[in-house]
Design a protein around this motif. Structure first.
Motif, PDB file in Angstrom:
ATOM      1  N   ILE A 116      63.844  27.628   6.260  1.00  0.00           N
ATOM      2  CA  ILE A 116      64.511  26.612   5.440  1.00  0.00           C
ATOM      3  C   ILE A 116      65.165  25.337   6.203  1.00  0.00           C
ATOM      4  CG2 ILE A 116      67.152  25.884   4.049  1.00  0.00           C
ATOM      5  CD1 ILE A 116      66.746  29.010   3.293  1.00  0.00           C
ATOM      6  N   VAL A 117      65.937  25.559   7.857  1.00  0.00           N
ATOM      7  CA  VAL A 117      66.112  24.142   8.227  1.00  0.00           C
ATOM      8  C   VAL A 117      66.217  24.819   9.226  1.00  0.00           C
ATOM      9  CG1 VAL A 117      68.029  24.497   7.676  1.00  0.00           C
ATOM     10  CG2 VAL A 117      67.391  22.581   8.103  1.00  0.00           C
ATOM     11  N   ASN A 118      65.648  23.412  10.418  1.00  0.00           N
ATOM     12  CA  ASN A 118      65.801  23.863  11.797  1.00  0.00           C
ATOM     13  C   ASN A 118      66.831  23.290  12.105  1.00  0.00           C
ATOM     14  OD1 ASN A 118      65.643  24.140  14.800  1.00  0.00           O
ATOM     15  ND2 ASN A 118      63.599  23.204  14.639  1.00  0.00           N
ATOM     16  N   ILE A 119      67.921  22.928  12.214  1.00  0.00           N
ATOM     17  CA  ILE A 119      69.248  23.062  12.397  1.00  0.00           C
ATOM     18  C   ILE A 119      69.263  22.498  14.463  1.00  0.00           C
ATOM     19  CG2 ILE A 119      71.940  24.202  13.700  1.00  0.00           C
ATOM     20  CD1 ILE A 119      71.087  26.114  11.687  1.00  0.00           C
ATOM     21  N   ALA A 120      68.570  23.279  14.887  1.00  0.00           N
ATOM     22  CA  ALA A 120      68.846  22.768  16.562  1.00  0.00           C
ATOM     23  C   ALA A 120      68.165  23.468  17.572  1.00  0.00           C
ATOM     24  CB  ALA A 120      70.618  22.465  16.944  1.00  0.00           C
ATOM     25  N   ALA A 121      68.194  21.711  18.393  1.00  0.00           N
ATOM     26  CA  ALA A 121      66.653  22.941  19.137  1.00  0.00           C
ATOM     27  C   ALA A 121      66.959  22.219  20.834  1.00  0.00           C
ATOM     28  CB  ALA A 121      65.588  22.086  19.473  1.00  0.00           C
ATOM     29  N   THR A 122      67.080  23.745  22.447  1.00  0.00           N
ATOM     30  CA  THR A 122      67.606  23.825  23.094  1.00  0.00           C
ATOM     31  C   THR A 122      66.691  23.333  24.416  1.00  0.00           C
ATOM     32  OG1 THR A 122      67.703  25.685  23.903  1.00  0.00           O
ATOM     33  CG2 THR A 122      69.445  24.479  22.836  1.00  0.00           C
ATOM     34  N   LYS A 256      60.928  36.782   2.189  1.00  0.00           N
ATOM     35  CA  LYS A 256      59.606  35.315   1.116  1.00  0.00           C
ATOM     36  C   LYS A 256      60.431  35.741   0.398  1.00  0.00           C
ATOM     37  CE  LYS A 256      57.668  40.045   1.089  1.00  0.00           C
ATOM     38  NZ  LYS A 256      56.063  40.606   1.172  1.00  0.00           N
ATOM     39  N   GLY A 257      59.892  34.497  -0.788  1.00  0.00           N
ATOM     40  CA  GLY A 257      60.187  34.140  -2.394  1.00  0.00           C
ATOM     41  C   GLY A 257      62.060  33.228  -2.602  1.00  0.00           C
ATOM     42  N   THR A 258      62.661  33.210  -1.539  1.00  0.00           N
ATOM     43  CA  THR A 258      64.020  32.626  -1.629  1.00  0.00           C
ATOM     44  C   THR A 258      63.670  31.207  -2.510  1.00  0.00           C
ATOM     45  OG1 THR A 258      64.578  33.169   0.623  1.00  0.00           O
ATOM     46  CG2 THR A 258      65.650  31.592  -0.678  1.00  0.00           C
ATOM     47  N   PRO A 259      64.216  31.254  -3.646  1.00  0.00           N
ATOM     48  CA  PRO A 259      63.572  30.604  -5.086  1.00  0.00           C
ATOM     49  C   PRO A 259      63.412  29.141  -4.149  1.00  0.00           C
ATOM     50  CG  PRO A 259      64.635  32.174  -5.785  1.00  0.00           C
ATOM     51  CD  PRO A 259      64.661  32.040  -4.327  1.00  0.00           C
ATOM     52  N   LYS A 260      62.278  28.105  -4.515  1.00  0.00           N
ATOM     53  CA  LYS A 260      62.640  26.148  -3.888  1.00  0.00           C
ATOM     54  C   LYS A 260      64.317  25.755  -3.895  1.00  0.00           C
ATOM     55  CE  LYS A 260      59.774  22.277  -3.206  1.00  0.00           C
ATOM     56  NZ  LYS A 260      61.629  21.867  -3.414  1.00  0.00           N
ATOM     57  N   GLU A 261      64.544  25.860  -5.664  1.00  0.00           N
ATOM     58  CA  GLU A 261      65.821  25.834  -5.780  1.00  0.00           C
ATOM     59  C   GLU A 261      66.977  25.975  -4.647  1.00  0.00           C
ATOM     60  OE1 GLU A 261      69.017  25.402  -8.920  1.00  0.00           O
ATOM     61  OE2 GLU A 261      66.800  26.071 -10.124  1.00  0.00           O
ATOM     62  N   ILE A 290      70.730  17.646  17.734  1.00  0.00           N
ATOM     63  CA  ILE A 290      70.185  17.915  16.866  1.00  0.00           C
ATOM     64  C   ILE A 290      69.059  17.732  15.744  1.00  0.00           C
ATOM     65  CG2 ILE A 290      70.973  17.399  14.251  1.00  0.00           C
ATOM     66  CD1 ILE A 290      73.163  18.497  15.867  1.00  0.00           C
ATOM     67  N   VAL A 291      68.421  18.930  15.184  1.00  0.00           N
ATOM     68  CA  VAL A 291      67.339  18.683  14.603  1.00  0.00           C
ATOM     69  C   VAL A 291      67.168  18.170  12.927  1.00  0.00           C
ATOM     70  CG1 VAL A 291      64.901  19.135  13.928  1.00  0.00           C
ATOM     71  CG2 VAL A 291      65.576  20.226  15.737  1.00  0.00           C
ATOM     72  N   ALA A 292      67.506  19.222  12.291  1.00  0.00           N
ATOM     73  CA  ALA A 292      67.947  18.827  10.870  1.00  0.00           C
ATOM     74  C   ALA A 292      66.551  17.930  10.526  1.00  0.00           C
ATOM     75  CB  ALA A 292      69.146  17.859  10.736  1.00  0.00           C
ATOM     76  N   ASP A 293      65.410  19.406   9.662  1.00  0.00           N
ATOM     77  CA  ASP A 293      64.278  18.904   9.388  1.00  0.00           C
ATOM     78  C   ASP A 293      64.142  19.300   8.197  1.00  0.00           C
ATOM     79  OD1 ASP A 293      63.390  21.250  10.147  1.00  0.00           O
ATOM     80  OD2 ASP A 293      62.635  20.552  11.465  1.00  0.00           O
ATOM     81  N   THR A 294      62.895  19.408   7.513  1.00  0.00           N
ATOM     82  CA  THR A 294      62.845  19.766   6.201  1.00  0.00           C
ATOM     83  C   THR A 294      62.194  21.420   5.500  1.00  0.00           C
ATOM     84  OG1 THR A 294      60.924  19.575   5.852  1.00  0.00           O
ATOM     85  CG2 THR A 294      62.020  17.210   4.868  1.00  0.00           C
ATOM     86  N   PRO A 295      62.125  21.933   4.849  1.00  0.00           N
ATOM     87  CA  PRO A 295      61.735  23.308   4.990  1.00  0.00           C
ATOM     88  C   PRO A 295      60.278  22.927   5.511  1.00  0.00           C
ATOM     89  CG  PRO A 295      62.772  22.828   3.201  1.00  0.00           C
ATOM     90  CD  PRO A 295      63.037  21.635   3.617  1.00  0.00           C
ATOM     91  N   GLU A 296      58.759  21.770   5.264  1.00  0.00           N
ATOM     92  CA  GLU A 296      57.946  22.392   5.341  1.00  0.00           C
ATOM     93  C   GLU A 296      58.179  21.723   6.701  1.00  0.00           C
ATOM     94  OE1 GLU A 296      58.632  21.420   1.026  1.00  0.00           O
ATOM     95  OE2 GLU A 296      59.592  20.294   3.011  1.00  0.00           O
TER      96      GLU A 296
END
Length: 321
Positions: A116-122, A256-261, A290-296
């Motif tokens: 879904i999203v990468n929040i942060a990296a250390t 797996k299968g969590t809807p895209k919406e 902070i990263v905050a990227d896309t699911p892809e």
């Protein structure tokens, strides 16, 4: 007649599912942290949970379920109903290092989760007891090269990011050190401070307090650039080991299968939360970025980290035994 009835039922089911997604969320959301309370993963989850709940309009409840290097909690998230109410915090340990070394891990990193999203990296850090002969990177490297297999390093456990990153470092530098696994960062850091082990590879936030108190000496960090709090400590890229210059991520996944919406809605809400300067500061104060990227993009990061650590496991012939 029967066919029309079945088609009508199917249409109603589709409409119902679509409505459930569009009205999401309409009840509290569980965010499972696959480690005990108190660590960096738990801290980041709790910093984000309350404001994320306010943004989504329903409480986000953090639940800790540790064990198995994060595998027990991660497996629970993988088995959960993909309705957006069962989310998990994913780390390098749960999606890369542990699966890379453990053939019996109870989930498939690539097929059992929805990133879904990468929040942060250390950042990560190699640190030494103050009595160790090498008190900067150059002298540390000279010492371990001169005495292969003589010195030991501690990590939070076999298959942990600290373990596999040091194995990666040894491959890159042609050095040999003995691994001493612990049950978590706390015991490993305590023994490094006490001099029971001379070296440790750990997450930066865990080691930083000891470095600040001069109870450990920072030798080198894995980070995109030198850290403001340690301006004299080089990165692994600077010293000629760019492949080891890797961060530890903390991101949200669903089964797996969590809807895209739903994925898009949670991703957007996390991005909104991370725009708050106060929230950013609380995360950055841990030493995280902070990263905050896309699911892809997060899916690509997971694949890249798993591939890198699986290569180390294979080349070093590492096992859990």
């Amino acid at each position: 007649m029967m066919r029309r009835s079945l088609l009508a039922l199917a249409a109603l089911a589709t409409i119902g599912a679509a409505h459930a997604q569009s009205s999401y969320p309409n009840k509290p959301i569980k965010l499972l942290v696959p480690f005990a309370a108190g660590g960096t993963t738990d801290l980041i989850a709790r910093v984000v949970a309350d404001p994320l709940g306010r943004e989504l309009g329903q409480p986000v409840i953090v639940e800790n379920k540790g064990g198995g290097g994060g595998a027990i909690g991660a497996a629970e998230t993988a088995r959960a109903t993909p309705d957006g109410y069962h989310l998990g915090l994913a780390t390098v340990s749960t999606t890369a290092t542990n699966p890379a070394i453990n053939p019996k891990i109870p989930y498939n990193v690539f097929t059992d989760f929805t990133p879904i999203v990468n929040i942060a990296a250390t950042p990560n850090i190699i640190a030494a007891n103050p009595k160790f002969v090498g008190q900067d990177y150059k002298s540390f490297l000279e010492e371990v090269k001169k005495n292969p297999g003589k010195h030991s390093f501690g990590s939070p456990g076999t298959g942990s990011i600290g373990h596999l990153m040091m194995e990666m470092f040894m491959l890159a530098t042609g050095t040999q050190m003995q691994h001493v696994p612990y049950r978590g960062s706390g015991p490993a850091l305590n023994d490094a401070v006490a001099g029971q082990i001379p070296l440790i590879f750990d997450n930066f936030p865990s080691a930083l307090p000891f470095v600040k108190e001069k109870r450990l000496t920072a030798l080198v960090v894995a980070a995109p650039k030198r850290l403001a709090v340690l301006p004299d400590v080089p990165t692994l890229a600077e010293v000629g080991a760019p492949g080891v210059n890797r961060m530890a991520y903390y991101g949200v996944v669903g089964p797996k299968g969590t809807p895209k919406e739903i994925v898009d809605k949670v991703n957007k809400a996390v991005h909104k939360v991370l725009q708050d300067p106060a929230i950013r500061k609380r995360i950055e104060d841990t030493g995280s970025l902070i990263v905050a990227d896309t699911p892809e993009k997060f899916a690509q990061e997971i694949k890249a980290e798993y591939t890198a650590y699986k290569d180390v496991v294979d080349k070093q012939k590492l096992t859990l035994d």
